[in-house]
Design a protein around this motif. Structure first.
Motif, PDB file in Angstrom:
ATOM      1  N   ALA A 257       0.819  -1.217   0.000  1.00 18.79           N
ATOM      2  CA  ALA A 257       0.000   0.000   0.000  1.00 18.79           C
ATOM      3  C   ALA A 257       0.851   1.266   0.000  1.00 18.79           C
ATOM      4  O   ALA A 257       1.769   1.412   0.776  1.00 18.79           O
ATOM      5  N   GLY A 258       0.507   2.149  -0.903  1.00 14.92           N
ATOM      6  CA  GLY A 258       1.126   3.466  -0.924  1.00 14.92           C
ATOM      7  C   GLY A 258       2.524   3.530  -1.483  1.00 14.92           C
ATOM      8  O   GLY A 258       3.085   4.620  -1.623  1.00 14.92           O
ATOM      9  N   LEU A 259       3.107   2.391  -1.822  1.00 16.00           N
ATOM     10  CA  LEU A 259       4.489   2.408  -2.297  1.00 16.00           C
ATOM     11  C   LEU A 259       4.583   2.881  -3.737  1.00 16.00           C
ATOM     12  O   LEU A 259       5.439   3.703  -4.080  1.00 16.00           O
ATOM     13  N   LEU A 260       3.692   2.378  -4.591  1.00 15.64           N
ATOM     14  CA  LEU A 260       3.689   2.761  -6.001  1.00 15.64           C
ATOM     15  C   LEU A 260       2.323   3.315  -6.390  1.00 15.64           C
ATOM     16  O   LEU A 260       1.297   2.935  -5.826  1.00 15.64           O
ATOM     17  N   SER A 261       2.331   4.194  -7.387  1.00 15.72           N
ATOM     18  CA  SER A 261       1.067   4.722  -7.892  1.00 15.72           C
ATOM     19  C   SER A 261       0.277   3.621  -8.586  1.00 15.72           C
ATOM     20  O   SER A 261       0.852   2.759  -9.247  1.00 15.72           O
ATOM     21  N   LYS A 262      -1.035   3.658  -8.442  1.00 17.15           N
ATOM     22  CA  LYS A 262      -1.876   2.687  -9.136  1.00 17.15           C
ATOM     23  C   LYS A 262      -2.092   3.143 -10.583  1.00 17.15           C
ATOM     24  O   LYS A 262      -2.160   4.338 -10.863  1.00 17.15           O
ATOM     25  N   PRO A 263      -2.222   2.207 -11.519  1.00 16.27           N
ATOM     26  CA  PRO A 263      -2.517   2.575 -12.907  1.00 16.27           C
ATOM     27  C   PRO A 263      -3.786   3.411 -13.003  1.00 16.27           C
ATOM     28  O   PRO A 263      -4.786   3.126 -12.338  1.00 16.27           O
ATOM     29  N   GLU A 264      -3.752   4.436 -13.848  1.00 20.04           N
ATOM     30  CA  GLU A 264      -4.878   5.361 -13.956  1.00 20.04           C
ATOM     31  C   GLU A 264      -5.423   5.480 -15.373  1.00 20.04           C
ATOM     32  O   GLU A 264      -6.481   6.082 -15.574  1.00 20.04           O
ATOM     33  N   ILE A 265      -4.734   4.960 -16.368  1.00 17.81           N
ATOM     34  CA  ILE A 265      -5.149   5.140 -17.756  1.00 17.81           C
ATOM     35  C   ILE A 265      -6.352   4.244 -18.056  1.00 17.81           C
ATOM     36  O   ILE A 265      -6.255   3.021 -18.033  1.00 17.81           O
ATOM     37  N   THR A 266      -7.496   4.871 -18.321  1.00 21.90           N
ATOM     38  CA  THR A 266      -8.692   4.138 -18.688  1.00 21.90           C
ATOM     39  C   THR A 266      -8.589   3.697 -20.148  1.00 21.90           C
ATOM     40  O   THR A 266      -7.733   4.174 -20.906  1.00 21.90           O
ATOM     41  N   PHE A 267      -9.486   2.808 -20.562  1.00 21.72           N
ATOM     42  CA  PHE A 267      -9.473   2.354 -21.947  1.00 21.72           C
ATOM     43  C   PHE A 267      -9.765   3.511 -22.891  1.00 21.72           C
ATOM     44  O   PHE A 267      -9.131   3.635 -23.958  1.00 21.72           O
ATOM     45  N   GLU A 268     -10.669   4.383 -22.514  1.00 22.78           N
ATOM     46  CA  GLU A 268     -11.000   5.531 -23.357  1.00 22.78           C
ATOM     47  C   GLU A 268      -9.787   6.454 -23.521  1.00 22.78           C
ATOM     48  O   GLU A 268      -9.510   6.938 -24.622  1.00 22.78           O
ATOM     49  N   LYS A 269      -9.066   6.685 -22.429  1.00 16.11           N
ATOM     50  CA  LYS A 269      -7.870   7.512 -22.486  1.00 16.11           C
ATOM     51  C   LYS A 269      -6.799   6.838 -23.341  1.00 16.11           C
ATOM     52  O   LYS A 269      -6.115   7.500 -24.139  1.00 16.11           O
ATOM     53  N   TRP A 270      -6.660   5.547 -23.193  1.00 17.68           N
ATOM     54  CA  TRP A 270      -5.667   4.808 -23.979  1.00 17.68           C
ATOM     55  C   TRP A 270      -5.985   4.894 -25.469  1.00 17.68           C
ATOM     56  O   TRP A 270      -5.080   5.085 -26.293  1.00 17.68           O
ATOM     57  N   LEU A 271      -7.269   4.790 -25.830  1.00 18.90           N
ATOM     58  CA  LEU A 271      -7.660   4.931 -27.229  1.00 18.90           C
ATOM     59  C   LEU A 271      -7.268   6.296 -27.780  1.00 18.90           C
ATOM     60  O   LEU A 271      -6.772   6.397 -28.914  1.00 18.90           O
ATOM     61  N   GLU A 272      -7.493   7.343 -26.991  1.00 18.63           N
ATOM     62  CA  GLU A 272      -7.114   8.688 -27.422  1.00 18.63           C
ATOM     63  C   GLU A 272      -5.606   8.792 -27.623  1.00 18.63           C
ATOM     64  O   GLU A 272      -5.144   9.412 -28.594  1.00 18.63           O
ATOM     65  N   MET A 273      -4.846   8.203 -26.737  1.00 15.47           N
ATOM     66  CA  MET A 273      -3.382   8.207 -26.853  1.00 15.47           C
ATOM     67  C   MET A 273      -2.938   7.488 -28.124  1.00 15.47           C
ATOM     68  O   MET A 273      -2.020   7.939 -28.816  1.00 15.47           O
ATOM     69  N   GLN A 274      -3.586   6.375 -28.446  1.00 15.68           N
ATOM     70  CA  GLN A 274      -3.228   5.622 -29.655  1.00 15.68           C
ATOM     71  C   GLN A 274      -3.545   6.411 -30.908  1.00 15.68           C
ATOM     72  O   GLN A 274      -2.789   6.397 -31.886  1.00 15.68           O
ATOM     73  N   LYS A 275      -4.676   7.121 -30.892  1.00 14.68           N
ATOM     74  CA  LYS A 275      -5.072   7.935 -32.061  1.00 14.68           C
ATOM     75  C   LYS A 275      -4.081   9.078 -32.279  1.00 14.68           C
ATOM     76  O   LYS A 275      -3.749   9.423 -33.418  1.00 14.68           O
ATOM     77  N   GLU A 276      -3.597   9.667 -31.190  1.00 14.07           N
ATOM     78  CA  GLU A 276      -2.614  10.741 -31.306  1.00 14.07           C
ATOM     79  C   GLU A 276      -1.279  10.253 -31.866  1.00 14.07           C
ATOM     80  O   GLU A 276      -0.601  10.980 -32.577  1.00 14.07           O
ATOM     81  N   GLN A 277      -0.933   9.014 -31.557  1.00 16.13           N
ATOM     82  CA  GLN A 277       0.340   8.459 -32.015  1.00 16.13           C
ATOM     83  C   GLN A 277       0.287   7.927 -33.443  1.00 16.13           C
ATOM     84  O   GLN A 277       1.323   7.749 -34.075  1.00 16.13           O
ATOM     85  N   SER A 278      -0.927   7.655 -33.922  1.00 12.12           N
ATOM     86  CA  SER A 278      -1.052   7.049 -35.260  1.00 12.12           C
ATOM     87  C   SER A 278      -1.063   8.110 -36.361  1.00 12.12           C
ATOM     88  O   SER A 278      -1.151   9.282 -36.100  1.00 12.12           O
TER      89      SER A 278
END
Length: 278
Positions: A257-278
């Protein structure tokens, strides 16, 4: 700290390389296929085979830590060689990419048994270590698109906390920055749970709108085809998906607990990131 990335040309190694680089780590990249054109920045690159002692010695020499990110290899055999040479060169830390369902109770499946034994090799090496157990990655969805079709092996009825490779890389980097992370096992789960079929359909809606449905090939049929054709790759893939059809993602009852940040990227956010990179 100089970190050797073993399996540097793999899908999960690249974001880890980028994140460690941003935080100022010195890096050496090692694999059979790695080359400078894969990366924006210049890195210390060694091409070679993990099973060749001369290649591995050359790669490990002068490094402080090793991050193992292997696939499609006998990980146990490879890690035995890595640990032996790591001791010779005074490596201070080893990290490894494992899997969320790796556990004693799932060792009946050979692939998981190999990963479990690999974990134990590292844990029992006497070298401080970090084990990362990620679940399914969003990035693996593209591997299910073939010849204009989206195809799954089996129904896959179990939901998983799918995760972005960038979030995984962030966790690895945070762990490398904290002494308290040594000798810990970290589960890497995304913030949302999805069924594979639902997620693949949403992925197709954005990047392959011409694909109107996700096909499901029965595991029994593919097992028969693999047997008749003697296709080892198909046999291996079918066995793996048959395993995941049976095994659920484990619930995490105790975390660091509290040692590392938990993943925060949702699927919708990930899709947006992929579109920006393509």
């Amino acid at each position: 700290m100089k970190v050797l990335i073993i399996g540097a040309s793999g899908m999960l190694a690249k974001p880890v390389i980028q994140q460690l680089d941003k935080k100022g780590f010195q890096l050496r990249l090692f694999s059979r296929n790695v080359n400078p054109s894969m990366y924006i920045n210049d890195y210390d690159i060694v091409r070679g085979d993990v099973f060749n002692p001369d290649d591995l010695n050359k790669a490990v020499k002068g490094c402080d830590a090793i991050h193992i990110s292997l696939s499609k290899l006998d990980e146990k055999k490879a890690t035995e060689a890595i640990v032996q040479i790591a001791k010779k060169h005074g490596i201070q830390l080893i990290s490894m990419v494992s899997g969320a369902t790796v556990s004693e109770e799932n060792r009946w499946f050979p692939f998981i048994d190999n990963k479990f034994q690999t974990e134990q090799l590292i844990i029992n090496s006497g070298i401080p270590c970090m084990i990362f157990r990620p679940t399914w990655f969003f990035e693996s969805l593209e591997l299910m698109i073939r010849n204009g079709k989206a195809t799954m092996i089996g129904e896959q009825p179990n939901p998983y906390h799918w995760v972005a490779a960038d979030d995984f890389a962030q966790m690895v980097t945070e762990a490398y920055l904290q002494k308290e992370a040594a000798n810990q096992t970290f589960y890497v789960y995304g913030p949302q749970r999805f069924l594979m079929k639902d997620l693949l359909k949403k992925y197709c809606d954005v990047f392959y709108p011409e694909i109107k449905k996700v096909s499901v090939t029965p595991i029994s049929l593919l097992k028969f085809i693999a047997y008749i054709s003697r296709n080892r790759e198909l046999k291996s893939a079918t066995q793996l998906f048959a395993y995941f059809q049976k095994v659920k993602e484990p619930q995490i009852t105790k975390e660091t607990a509290g040692l590392l940040s938990k993943p925060e990227i949702t699927f919708e956010k990930w899709l947006e990131m992929q579109k920006e990179q393509s």
